[in-house]
Design an enzyme around this catalytic site. Sequence first.
Site, PDB file in Angstrom:
ATOM      1  N   ARG A  65     -10.195   3.588  -4.516  1.00  0.00           N
ATOM      2  CA  ARG A  65      -9.939   2.308  -3.837  1.00  0.00           C
ATOM      3  C   ARG A  65     -11.149   1.843  -3.033  1.00  0.00           C
ATOM      4  NH1 ARG A  65      -5.270   0.069  -3.307  1.00  0.00           N
ATOM      5  NH2 ARG A  65      -4.101   1.969  -3.648  1.00  0.00           N
ATOM      6  N   HIS A 109       3.890 -13.761   1.121  1.00  0.00           N
ATOM      7  CA  HIS A 109       4.820 -12.690   0.764  1.00  0.00           C
ATOM      8  C   HIS A 109       6.201 -13.304   0.527  1.00  0.00           C
ATOM      9  CE1 HIS A 109       6.459  -8.660   0.630  1.00  0.00           C
ATOM     10  NE2 HIS A 109       7.448  -9.081   1.398  1.00  0.00           N
ATOM     11  N   LEU A 144       0.783  -2.957   5.925  1.00  0.00           N
ATOM     12  CA  LEU A 144       1.259  -3.820   4.842  1.00  0.00           C
ATOM     13  C   LEU A 144       2.238  -4.896   5.335  1.00  0.00           C
ATOM     14  CD1 LEU A 144       1.147  -4.089   1.696  1.00  0.00           C
ATOM     15  CD2 LEU A 144       3.264  -2.756   1.653  1.00  0.00           C
TER      16      LEU A 144
END
Length: 188
Positions: A65, A109, A144
């Site tokens: 990542r 989102h 998150l």
Amino acid sequence: MFKIVVLLSGEGSNLQAIIDKVSSGNIEAEIVAVISNRADVNGLKRAEKASIPNIVLEHTHFADREAFDQSLAQIIDSYEPDLIVLAGFMRILSDGFVEKFQGKIINIHPSLLPKYKGLHTHKRALENGDTEHGATVHFVVPALDSGETIIQGVVPVKDGDTEEILAQRVHEIEHVIYPQAIQQIISD
Ligand code: GRF
């Protein structure tokens, strides 16, 4: 001119909504690049059609990542954007990446945060018998789906809704609030 870089992984219907509002002058900015971590996705075609530089950076070509995010950050830096817009970018970004650009990255989102962080938001709203659902535009922080909310769009949950029907209704409100949130940031 205010410069925007858009990151995505798929369909790009939110990108399209933003492109349309830039074209109509409702967003006073230029989309300077669209970057996808997947090749051949519709979002890239939408960028191409709007003559926006579009770049594929496949995460599968990187060892981890951090290596991917480092390369992504380099490409983004080369465009000197004022704002990085995540529009269906299905990758978790490393803390280092988020901290480097903090305050300049926003996401949409598909839930009324802080409800339903993570995946399967429509299914969870239906299972809980919610009467309202929606989408949230928020600043991106390392945790998150947790940064400060910019705008929320609320839709009703109706009798007989399936996950697909509800997802469609949420998508429509996303296309309204994401451009609004971007223009609000530009005006501020
Ligand atoms: C949207 O549902 C958004 O909320 C989520 O990813 C989806 C992207 O859709 N983050 P699209 O690619 O813009 O059509």
